[in-house]
Design an enzyme around this catalytic site. Structure first.
Site, PDB file in Angstrom:
ATOM      1  CB  THR A 223      31.155   2.578  20.107  1.00 41.95           C
ATOM      2  OG1 THR A 223      30.217   2.669  21.190  1.00 41.95           O
ATOM      3  CG2 THR A 223      30.471   2.013  18.881  1.00 41.95           C
TER       4      THR A 223
ATOM      5  CG  HIS B  98      38.560   4.887  16.892  1.00 42.70           C
ATOM      6  ND1 HIS B  98      39.512   4.634  17.859  1.00 42.70           N
ATOM      7  CD2 HIS B  98      37.630   5.677  17.489  1.00 42.70           C
ATOM      8  CE1 HIS B  98      39.176   5.253  18.980  1.00 42.70           C
ATOM      9  NE2 HIS B  98      38.035   5.896  18.773  1.00 42.70           N
TER      10      HIS B  98
ATOM     11  NE  ARG C  34      39.733   5.092  24.692  1.00 41.62           N
ATOM     12  CZ  ARG C  34      39.070   6.048  24.082  1.00 41.62           C
ATOM     13  NH1 ARG C  34      38.087   5.731  23.228  1.00 41.62           N
ATOM     14  NH2 ARG C  34      39.353   7.323  24.300  1.00 41.62           N
TER      15      ARG C  34
ATOM     16  N   GLY D 214      33.710   6.563  15.516  1.00 42.19           N
ATOM     17  CA  GLY D 214      32.682   7.012  16.451  1.00 42.19           C
ATOM     18  C   GLY D 214      32.382   8.501  16.402  1.00 42.19           C
TER      19      GLY D 214
ATOM     20  CD  GLU E  45      41.663   2.111  17.976  1.00 41.52           C
ATOM     21  OE1 GLU E  45      41.482   3.314  17.753  1.00 41.52           O
ATOM     22  OE2 GLU E  45      40.726   1.328  18.248  1.00 41.52           O
TER      23      GLU E  45
END
Length: 346
Positions: free
Chosen positions: A253, A302, A255, A304, A284
């Site tokens: 979670t 993504h 990079r 998070g 991404e």
């Protein structure tokens, strides 16, 4: 240079008085935009299209500050080309590897981030990835969606328990410690590697490993939480993955560039790893397409910090930093070693 024809038109400024002039590069939660409009002559990105570097430069003309996101690559060349009126770059993120901090500091720009406020949301996603990977959630969801689940079977879609497993945490900062707290409730033992060993009150019962290699070797499940730096990029590679126990699980979670995609995909495809859980990726959203073919890859886009409460808090924290700067105070979350005061440039 004028903005791209495909880009949304700029919004009207909140006022034409003495408010600092601010460019916001992405659409932010409504409450954050409302506060910005009340305090700044602000140009919003109401359509949320990612701005090109040329568009950022064009729209930055006459502005005093930028409020950017992780989707904006603020490299040295862009910083050098920014108009002289720009004095601060506030990032809507805790990480700031998308900004060339050295170039910003050399130019005297302030750069800020938004730590603390996304810790719990990101830790929750890390636990979701751990549980989803361990229990084969990706395959289970695919079976439901594809209609291939025919009946319950005693040996069907067997996952593995997380209780009793050794959880390795690579990077024991705020988020890493929040993950450890949650993992203890699931019966996992905590191992970690950090640049510096934690003091006893923060370490609690976690076992410290002085080397990355020692942590990988001791991790049945490894959760990546270190910052992206020249030293950590591709730290998850063929050599370090080979140290993990057979059938281990890896989640990330932090990079995407901390992981070598070729090595991770090969380790999963070969069975060396049991499963992986990813929320971040190289390049991404244009992720390596091979990930989509792996049944034991539990993948999220993504997410998070993606709760309304957290994204509001991130926006308010960014605005707190901007408010402090333009009031002549040092921002709470300053990541550049020096910056110009608001009165030193027009």
């Amino acid at each position: 240079m004028s903005p791209s024809p495909s880009s949304p038109p700029p919004s009207s400024p909140a006022s034409s008085g003495n408010h600092p002039r601010l460019l916001v590069t992405r659409k932010l939660p409504a409450a954050v935009e409302a506060r910005a409009l009340g305090s700044y002559d602000v140009e919003l990105n109401t359509g949320d299209a990612v701005m090109s570097r040329d568009e950022i430069l064009a729209r930055a003309a006459g502005k005093d500050g930028l409020l950017v996101t992780v989707a904006d690559r603020i490299d040295g060349a862009l910083i050098a080309a920014l108009p002289p009126s720009i004095r601060i770059i506030a990032s809507f993120s805790v990480g700031y590897d998308h900004i060339d901090i050295e170039a910003a500091a050399a130019r005297g720009l302030a750069v800020t981030n938004t730590p603390d406020v996304l810790t719990d949301a990101t830790a929750d996603i890390a636990l979701l990835l751990i549980l989803g990977a361990a229990r084969g959630a990706a395959s289970g969801m695919a079976a439901i969606r594809e209609g291939s689940w025919k009946n319950w079977a005693p040996t069907g879609m067997l996952g593995t328990d997380v209780g009793g497993k050794r959880l390795g945490i690579l990077g024991m900062g705020r988020i890493g410690r929040a993950v450890a707290k949650r993992a203890r409730a699931f019966g996992m033992s905590i191992h970690y590697h950090n640049r510096h060993r934690l003091p006893p009150d923060r370490e609690e019962d976690a076992i410290y490993h002085s080397s990355v290699e020692g942590l990988f070797a001791a991790s049945d499940i490894l959760s990546v939480h270190c910052a992206s730096t020249p030293e950590t990029r591709r730290l998850v590679n063929a050599q370090t993955l080979a140290l993990m126990p057979e059938g281990a699980i890896l989640v990330n979670t932090a990079r995407g560039d901390i992981v070598d995609d070729d090595a991770l995909i090969a380790a999963l495809a070969s069975g060396r790893l049991r499963a992986i859980g990813l929320d971040v990726y190289n390049n991404e959203p244009n992720i390596d397409p091979r990930y989509r073919t792996l049944p034991d890859a539990f993948l999220l886009p993504h997410l998070g910090s993606a709760t309304l409460e957290t994204r509001n808090a991130m926006g308010f924290r960014a605005l707190d930093n901007l408010d402090a700067f333009f009031a002549g105070r040092e921002p709470l979350d300053l990541v550049t070693p020096r910056c110009r005061s608001p009165s030193s440039a027009s």
